[in-house]
Design a protein around this motif. Structure first.
Motif, PDB file in Angstrom:
ATOM      1  N   ASP A  38      86.150  82.043  71.385  1.00 59.14           N
ATOM      2  CA  ASP A  38      85.351  82.705  70.512  1.00 59.14           C
ATOM      3  C   ASP A  38      84.154  82.312  70.219  1.00 59.14           C
ATOM      4  O   ASP A  38      83.819  81.039  70.058  1.00 59.14           O
ATOM      5  CB  ASP A  38      86.323  82.546  69.102  1.00 59.14           C
ATOM      6  N   GLY A  39      83.083  83.123  70.369  1.00 60.02           N
ATOM      7  CA  GLY A  39      81.822  82.983  70.080  1.00 60.02           C
ATOM      8  C   GLY A  39      80.757  82.539  71.564  1.00 60.02           C
ATOM      9  O   GLY A  39      79.787  82.446  71.378  1.00 60.02           O
ATOM     10  N   HIS A  84      83.875  87.755  70.949  1.00 58.45           N
ATOM     11  CA  HIS A  84      84.499  87.788  69.715  1.00 58.45           C
ATOM     12  C   HIS A  84      85.908  87.872  69.679  1.00 58.45           C
ATOM     13  O   HIS A  84      86.638  88.885  70.333  1.00 58.45           O
ATOM     14  CB  HIS A  84      84.059  88.730  68.608  1.00 58.45           C
ATOM     15  N   THR A  95      89.291  88.785  68.510  1.00 60.33           N
ATOM     16  CA  THR A  95      89.694  89.821  67.593  1.00 60.33           C
ATOM     17  C   THR A  95      91.258  90.122  68.029  1.00 60.33           C
ATOM     18  O   THR A  95      91.783  91.119  68.489  1.00 60.33           O
ATOM     19  CB  THR A  95      89.132  91.276  67.542  1.00 60.33           C
ATOM     20  N   THR A 104      89.447  90.790  72.929  1.00 58.05           N
ATOM     21  CA  THR A 104      88.194  90.432  72.783  1.00 58.05           C
ATOM     22  C   THR A 104      87.143  91.677  72.597  1.00 58.05           C
ATOM     23  O   THR A 104      87.253  92.811  73.175  1.00 58.05           O
ATOM     24  CB  THR A 104      87.645  89.792  74.099  1.00 58.05           C
ATOM     25  N   THR A 105      86.511  91.439  71.406  1.00 63.12           N
ATOM     26  CA  THR A 105      85.488  92.549  71.216  1.00 63.12           C
ATOM     27  C   THR A 105      83.975  91.892  71.762  1.00 63.12           C
ATOM     28  O   THR A 105      83.828  90.839  71.474  1.00 63.12           O
ATOM     29  CB  THR A 105      85.161  92.749  69.808  1.00 63.12           C
ATOM     30  N   LEU A 149      92.147  88.584  60.720  1.00 63.40           N
ATOM     31  CA  LEU A 149      91.203  88.158  61.130  1.00 63.40           C
ATOM     32  C   LEU A 149      90.258  89.120  61.823  1.00 63.40           C
ATOM     33  O   LEU A 149      88.993  89.250  61.814  1.00 63.40           O
ATOM     34  CB  LEU A 149      91.326  86.844  62.038  1.00 63.40           C
ATOM     35  N   THR A 150      91.099  89.933  62.809  1.00 62.46           N
ATOM     36  CA  THR A 150      90.480  90.972  63.604  1.00 62.46           C
ATOM     37  C   THR A 150      89.736  91.964  62.444  1.00 62.46           C
ATOM     38  O   THR A 150      88.496  92.027  63.022  1.00 62.46           O
ATOM     39  CB  THR A 150      91.217  91.684  64.176  1.00 62.46           C
ATOM     40  N   ARG A 188      88.365  91.436  59.545  1.00 61.71           N
ATOM     41  CA  ARG A 188      87.323  90.698  58.922  1.00 61.71           C
ATOM     42  C   ARG A 188      86.091  90.708  59.997  1.00 61.71           C
ATOM     43  O   ARG A 188      84.967  90.842  59.632  1.00 61.71           O
ATOM     44  CB  ARG A 188      87.791  89.355  58.489  1.00 61.71           C
ATOM     45  N   THR A 189      86.346  90.200  61.158  1.00 58.95           N
ATOM     46  CA  THR A 189      85.492  90.152  62.124  1.00 58.95           C
ATOM     47  C   THR A 189      84.849  91.376  62.614  1.00 58.95           C
ATOM     48  O   THR A 189      83.561  91.602  62.502  1.00 58.95           O
ATOM     49  CB  THR A 189      86.021  89.556  63.393  1.00 58.95           C
ATOM     50  N   SER A 232      82.402  92.555  60.056  1.00 57.51           N
ATOM     51  CA  SER A 232      81.316  91.690  60.154  1.00 57.51           C
ATOM     52  C   SER A 232      80.047  91.989  61.053  1.00 57.51           C
ATOM     53  O   SER A 232      78.901  91.457  60.884  1.00 57.51           O
ATOM     54  CB  SER A 232      81.643  90.202  60.097  1.00 57.51           C
ATOM     55  N   LEU A 233      80.447  92.773  61.988  1.00 65.49           N
ATOM     56  CA  LEU A 233      79.605  92.943  63.056  1.00 65.49           C
ATOM     57  C   LEU A 233      78.708  94.145  62.814  1.00 65.49           C
ATOM     58  O   LEU A 233      79.005  94.995  62.654  1.00 65.49           O
ATOM     59  CB  LEU A 233      80.461  93.063  64.298  1.00 65.49           C
TER      60      LEU A 233
END
Length: 292
Positions: free
Chosen positions: A150-151, A164, A166, A174-175, A218-219, A221-222, A225-226
């Motif tokens: 991640d990241g 990311h 997800t 992965t996004t 979590l997905t 939320r992520t 945030s993008l």
């Protein structure tokens, strides 16, 4: 277009691939999305090509039988299939990763996959938490060259993609995000990995894997945030490709620049997840009673 998108969502969140959509293998004329990013997939299974002077990046190999279609589309745009240097995926399901072994064999591309999806990719789907016991969901085993976390970022020339995590749809879903220059304007591109809850998934009460519901949370939320200007996804129908192509005209705003569409999609998919979570969390009727 709306009806087709809703139908596709029903299929993905229903019995997954029980009836393969003909649009998964139907040819689609390749086209430039924005900047140096192109669409080279089928009518619905999205495959994205990013060009650099140092070579090509391909995101999603789709089905194994689609490799000739992807190759034809890349060459129709004037690029060389053999110039693919990096191969990425959105997640380890056969309709997005099935062609990876063949593309690696033909091009020598380096295959880079999120850590939690690596066992599924390298086992050809056998290690999938929900689908591994079903032969119809298998695909050729493919060796991963770089394990992502991640990241992490993936670079080729002046192109930088961020990975990311997800998770939920797969453990390593992965996004991908990147900055894209188009005519001197910089746009945030988001390629959504996949936020759908399949009918095979148990979120509570003997969950498909420990923490799957928290992974979906979590997905979302992520994703929320993008920053997003250009909204894309693993299935073309998820971001309304057909309708956007129909609206595309020379000198007019690019319909793929769709920040509101991204927000609406994420919100709708989150509500679908929450509804399924509530449904699966509801107490079962007592013995002798009928659920209403």
């Amino acid at each position: 277009m709306l009806l087709r998108s809703l139908l596709c969502i029903f299929i993905f969140t229903g019995s997954l691939f029980a009836q393969q959509d003909p649009a998964w293998t139907a040819p689609q004329t390749p086209y430039r999305i924005i900047g140096n990013m192109y669409y080279v997939g089928s009518k619905d299974l999205a495959s994205f090509l990013i060009t650099t002077p140092q070579g090509l990046i391909l995101i999603n190999s789709t089905l194994s039988q689609n490799v000739p279609l992807i190759r034809k589309n890349i060459e129709a745009l004037g690029f060389h299939f053999s110039d693919i240097k990096i191969l990425l995926i959105s997640h380890a399901h056969f309709d997005h990763a099935g062609g990876s072994a063949e593309i690696k064999r033909l091009t020598g591309a380096k295959y880079m996959v999120m850590d939690a999806d690596v066992p599924v990719v390298e086992s050809g789907g056998r290690d999938d938490f929900a689908l591994g016991s079903s032969p119809q969901y298998r695909f050729p085993e493919t060796k991963v060259d770089r394990v992502l976390h991640d990241g992490d970022t993936v670079r080729l020339g002046d192109v930088v993609l961020a990975a990311h995590l997800t998770p939920g749809h797969t453990k390593g879903c992965t996004t991908w995000t990147m900055k894209m220059d188009d005519g001197g304007h910089i746009y945030d591109v988001v390629i959504v990995g996949g936020p759908n809850v399949l009918s095979e998934y148990r979120l509570v009460k003997k969950p498909s894997y420990p923490g799957i519901a928290q992974d979906f949370e979590l997905t979302f939320r992520t994703l929320k945030s993008l920053p997003c200007d250009v909204f894309l996804g693993a299935h073309a129908s998820s971001y309304g490709m057909e309708e956007k192509l129909a609206r595309r005209k020379e000198g007019m705003p690019n319909p793929f620049i769709d920040p509101q569409g991204y927000k609406d999609y994420v919100a709708e998919r989150e509500q679908a997840f929450l509804a399924e979570l509530a449904k699966q969390s509801a107490p079962e009727p007592a013995s002798g009673q009928t659920a209403k």
